[in-house]
Design an enzyme around this catalytic site. Structure first.
Site, short mmCIF file in Angstrom:
data_model
loop_
_atom_site.label_atom_id
_atom_site.label_comp_id
_atom_site.label_asym_id
_atom_site.label_seq_id
_atom_site.Cartn_x
_atom_site.Cartn_y
_atom_site.Cartn_z
N ASP A 98 0.87 -1.30 0.19
CA ASP A 98 -0.02 -0.29 -0.09
C ASP A 98 0.74 1.79 0.19
O ASP A 98 1.92 1.52 0.69
CB ASP A 98 -0.74 0.08 1.07
CG ASP A 98 -1.91 -0.74 0.74
OD1 ASP A 98 -2.27 -1.98 0.43
OD2 ASP A 98 -2.77 -1.19 2.07
N HIS A 154 5.30 -7.42 -0.10
CA HIS A 154 5.04 -8.40 -1.57
C HIS A 154 5.86 -8.62 -2.04
O HIS A 154 6.58 -7.47 -3.01
CB HIS A 154 3.75 -8.70 -1.44
CG HIS A 154 2.77 -8.83 0.07
ND1 HIS A 154 2.51 -10.09 0.67
CD2 HIS A 154 2.38 -7.83 0.62
CE1 HIS A 154 1.52 -9.43 1.64
NE2 HIS A 154 1.56 -7.96 2.05
N SER A 255 7.50 3.91 5.33
CA SER A 255 8.69 4.05 5.08
C SER A 255 8.07 4.91 3.16
O SER A 255 7.22 4.65 3.16
CB SER A 255 9.98 3.70 5.41
OG SER A 255 10.99 4.60 4.66
#
Length: 289
Positions: A98, A154, A255
């Site tokens: 995300d 991922h 981050s």
């Protein structure tokens, strides 16, 4: 005006925001936060998460768990199954996390941008001339994770992980205000360089960059946490195959991930600066031959 709106208005002032998030003992505060966030005390946990909600748009409705042992447990939360479906098109490289999409485009003469008009060297970022050659004239995209987002990342494609290199550095904030003021910021901060190769032989590289309060990175392929306390070898040879969507690890707060792809890959139509993207959504596409 609510307390949250007042805080937002104050931190929107660039000088104040920069002062609060950078002109402080960054490394010491980051170490303290790493210790504090792991305290498993219900009162500290609840007050900490309550404060976090006050300063951000934290939404825990997607979390797999409804109760957390600590602030750290909440930071690194898993999501309920099925909430981040992965684009199944084999030609598509998906977003690993995300994020808010920052600068993206073509790596020209070994340079890319942290924001418009602020170039930095790919060699300074990854520290390996061979990897720079592999991505010459390739694509790059900057993915910024805010503190309230899902912090796990991922695999963007089926690939073979060849090597992880950990680069020690600082813990500057990586928000847009700091990116405008600090030259070569991503090259100054602590980061990992995850080298992978697609089945086609094309290189695909992820560079997770740490920031203030964040300087710990957990990678499953190494089964260890990388941070300022990491000693010994910083180059870790790997020989691991992962599938698109497999979890690679997590940040401990929020981050940035910089993704480097081959020159013949194209950005998908949903990619635009400052737009939001979710893990598993289309990011780049390999054109049909």
């Amino acid at each position: 005006m609510t307390v949250k709106n007042l805080i937002s208005a104050l931190t929107a002032q660039e000088d104040l925001n920069f002062l609060l998030t950078n002109r402080i003992p960054r490394a010491a505060l980051t170490r303290f936060m790493g210790w504090f966030s792991k305290i498993e005390n219900p009162l500290i946990r609840d007050l900490s998460i309550g404060c976090w909600r006050l300063f951000s748009d934290l939404d825990l409705s997607e979390a797999k768990k409804t109760r957390f042992n600590s602030l750290h447990d909440c930071f690194t939360r898993e999501l309920r199954p099925g909430l981040r479906p992965v684009d199944s098109d084999p030609s598509v490289v998906v977003s690993p996390s995300d994020a808010i999409i920052g600068a993206f485009g073509t790596i020209r003469d070994g340079e890319l941008y942290q924001i418009k008009g602020a170039p930095y060297s790919l060699l300074d970022l990854v520290g390996d001339p061979a990897l720079v050659d592999a991505h010459r004239n390739g694509r790059f995209v900057t993915l910024r994770l805010t503190s309230s987002m899902y912090h796990r990342f991922h695999s963007p494609q089926d690939c073979h992980i060849e090597q992880v290199t950990f680069i020690h550095g600082d813990t500057w904030n990586v928000n847009p205000i700091a990116l405008k003021r600090i030259e070569r910021l991503f090259c100054k901060n602590e980061r990992a360089v995850i080298r992978t190769r697609l089945a086609s032989g094309d290189p695909l590289t992820l560079v997770p960059v740490a920031a203030i309060l964040v300087a710990s990175l957990r990678l499953h392929v190494l089964d260890r946490v990388l941070n300022a306390q990491t000693v010994g070898p910083v180059v870790f040879p790997c020989d691991v195959d992962v599938k698109k969507g497999d979890e690679l690890g997590w940040f401990e707060h929020g981050s940035t991930i910089i993704l480097l792809a081959p020159a013949h890959f194209e950005f998908c139509g949903n990619v635009s600066e400052w737009s939001r993207i979710r893990a598993g959504e289309a990011l780049l596409r390999k054109p049909a031959v």
